[in-house]
Design a protein around this motif. Structure first.
Motif, PDB file in Angstrom:
ATOM      1  N   ALA A  95      18.799  85.477  27.515  1.00  0.00           N
ATOM      2  CA  ALA A  95      17.642  85.837  28.343  1.00  0.00           C
ATOM      3  C   ALA A  95      17.505  84.867  29.513  1.00  0.00           C
ATOM      4  N   LEU A  96      17.727  83.590  29.270  1.00  0.00           N
ATOM      5  CA  LEU A  96      17.657  82.606  30.355  1.00  0.00           C
ATOM      6  C   LEU A  96      18.734  82.866  31.394  1.00  0.00           C
ATOM      7  N   GLU A  97      19.925  83.212  30.940  1.00  0.00           N
ATOM      8  CA  GLU A  97      21.004  83.505  31.888  1.00  0.00           C
ATOM      9  C   GLU A  97      20.682  84.738  32.729  1.00  0.00           C
ATOM     10  N   ALA A  98      19.822  85.602  32.185  1.00  0.00           N
ATOM     11  CA  ALA A  98      19.421  86.813  32.904  1.00  0.00           C
ATOM     12  C   ALA A  98      18.101  86.616  33.663  1.00  0.00           C
ATOM     13  N   ASP A  99      17.629  85.361  33.756  1.00  0.00           N
ATOM     14  CA  ASP A  99      16.368  85.038  34.437  1.00  0.00           C
ATOM     15  C   ASP A  99      15.156  85.681  33.788  1.00  0.00           C
ATOM     16  N   ASP A 100      15.248  85.961  32.520  1.00  0.00           N
ATOM     17  CA  ASP A 100      14.146  86.563  31.764  1.00  0.00           C
ATOM     18  C   ASP A 100      13.451  85.466  30.944  1.00  0.00           C
ATOM     19  N   VAL A 101      12.581  84.697  31.599  1.00  0.00           N
ATOM     20  CA  VAL A 101      11.915  83.595  30.904  1.00  0.00           C
ATOM     21  C   VAL A 101      10.947  84.107  29.832  1.00  0.00           C
ATOM     22  N   PRO A 102      10.125  85.127  30.093  1.00  0.00           N
ATOM     23  CA  PRO A 102       9.261  85.635  29.011  1.00  0.00           C
ATOM     24  C   PRO A 102      10.057  86.055  27.780  1.00  0.00           C
ATOM     25  N   ALA A 191      21.906  76.780  29.665  1.00  0.00           N
ATOM     26  CA  ALA A 191      21.292  77.963  30.277  1.00  0.00           C
ATOM     27  C   ALA A 191      19.948  77.620  30.903  1.00  0.00           C
ATOM     28  N   ALA A 192      19.190  76.743  30.243  1.00  0.00           N
ATOM     29  CA  ALA A 192      17.895  76.329  30.795  1.00  0.00           C
ATOM     30  C   ALA A 192      18.088  75.565  32.104  1.00  0.00           C
ATOM     31  N   HIS A 197      18.101  75.392  38.199  1.00  0.00           N
ATOM     32  CA  HIS A 197      18.870  75.330  39.450  1.00  0.00           C
ATOM     33  C   HIS A 197      18.628  76.588  40.283  1.00  0.00           C
ATOM     34  N   ARG A 198      18.651  77.749  39.658  1.00  0.00           N
ATOM     35  CA  ARG A 198      18.432  78.994  40.402  1.00  0.00           C
ATOM     36  C   ARG A 198      17.015  79.081  40.936  1.00  0.00           C
ATOM     37  N   ARG A 199      16.087  78.401  40.298  1.00  0.00           N
ATOM     38  CA  ARG A 199      14.701  78.370  40.785  1.00  0.00           C
ATOM     39  C   ARG A 199      14.525  77.385  41.942  1.00  0.00           C
ATOM     40  N   GLY A 236       0.211  79.107  33.553  1.00  0.00           N
ATOM     41  CA  GLY A 236       1.009  80.118  34.237  1.00  0.00           C
ATOM     42  C   GLY A 236       2.371  79.630  34.685  1.00  0.00           C
ATOM     43  N   ASN A 237       2.688  78.355  34.488  1.00  0.00           N
ATOM     44  CA  ASN A 237       3.987  77.824  34.895  1.00  0.00           C
ATOM     45  C   ASN A 237       5.006  78.109  33.791  1.00  0.00           C
ATOM     46  N   ASP A 238       5.804  79.130  33.996  1.00  0.00           N
ATOM     47  CA  ASP A 238       6.718  79.531  32.925  1.00  0.00           C
ATOM     48  C   ASP A 238       7.777  78.481  32.637  1.00  0.00           C
TER      49      ASP A 238
END
Length: 302
Positions: A95-102, A191-192, A197-199, A236-238
């Motif tokens: 999920a992290l690799e897919a940018d799905d933090v929730p 992955a985290a 980095h992507r953020r 709200g800071n994921d």
């Protein structure tokens, strides 16, 4: 796929198909007057579904010492839970690799619940005395928890990588392949960091793309990145929620290692381990090793 026609031709199949839907269950309950079904021509569906007969045939103590059965069951329970925890950690990583933090947070919460049950399983062995253990210890020879490939998979998913740790399983080709695949993939922590980095956070390039087969080495720059995440601890800071969810996982891993250490200390003291290690000393080194290191070291600078 079963068609309507084939179901009509075989009333037994049709009954099975109907029995899977909610309406059939309601009819069955009504026909039973609210009581459970008591008549079955063969194994109950419960036994077949969960493989209970097979499960209960897997306890094969080699001595007459009752504590050996407890030891075997506790070991088997842990191995089953290793599978569940691995599944949830890998789902969180993906999920992290897919940018799905929730999605990752949900999987990490589920993994923490499974880890709690895993840690509680040590209580099965909590009152075993050295004399009880000694009465069956020789029966398992060189068998050791160190040889658990289920646990080794967990360590690899966490990032505690070592190609040498695959060697005990080289005679089990499928297992060795599975371990090698995990060795060569980014860990949950990798992955985290890649997500950070992507953020746009300044995670060093060496942490974003590297040789994943090598164990992760702590980096002060990564600690600074996590410190920046903690500077914004709004609900709200994921990324802050992710950091704390990872700490929840890491704390439970360390607790499991400590419980393992104490169980060994209580039952056999400082004797050498059955698998060739020096026992307590080897386990103590693992306890002292932080999981997701910068998430712990940053607490000294905040």
């Amino acid at each position: 796929m079963l068609t309507t026609t084939s179901a009509q031709q075989c009333p037994y199949i049709a009954a099975d198909v109907e029995g899977t839907d909610a309406e059939a269950r309601a009819r069955r309950a009504q026909g039973n007057g609210g009581e459970p079904t008591l008549a079955f021509d063969r194994n109950t569906p419960y036994v077949d579904y969960a493989g209970i007969d097979t499960l209960l045939r897997l306890q094969n103590p080699r001595t007459d010492e009752p504590a050996e059965t407890t030891f075997i069951i506790a070991t088997q329970v842990m191995e089953l839970l290793f599978v569940l925890v691995q599944e949830r950690w890998e789902a969180a990583r993906d999920a992290l690799e897919a940018d799905d933090v929730p999605g990752a947070l949900a999987w990490l919460r589920r993994s923490a619940a499974a880890q709690d049950v895993l840690n509680d399983s040590w209580r099965l062995l909590g009152d075993m005395t050295p004399t009880q253990f000694n009465r069956f210890r020789d029966s398992f020879g060189e068998a050791s928890g160190f040889q658990s490939y289920g646990y080794r998979k967990l360590e690899f998913v966490l990032g505690n990588k070592s190609a040498a740790m695959i060697r005990p399983h080289k005679g089990m080709s499928g297992v060795a392949d599975e371990l090698r695949e995990l060795l060569e993939r980014p860990s949950l922590y990798d992955a985290a960091l890649r997500l950070l980095h992507r953020r746009g956070l300044p995670v060093p390039g060496e942490a974003v793309e590297r040789d994943w087969t090598l164990e992760y080495e702590p980096d002060g720059r990564v600690e600074s990145v996590w410190a920046a995440v903690y500077a914004d601890d709004r609900p709200g800071n994921d990324l802050f929620l992710l950091a704390e969810a990872l700490v929840d996982v890491a704390e439970r891993v360390t607790r499991w290692r400590h419980l393992h250490l104490m169980a060994v200390k209580r039952t056999m003291g400082g004797k050498p381990g059955s698998g060739g290690s020096n026992g307590l000393t080897w386990l103590a080194r693992n306890v002292e090793k932080d999981v997701f290191p910068e998430l712990w070291s940053l607490r000294g600078i905040l």
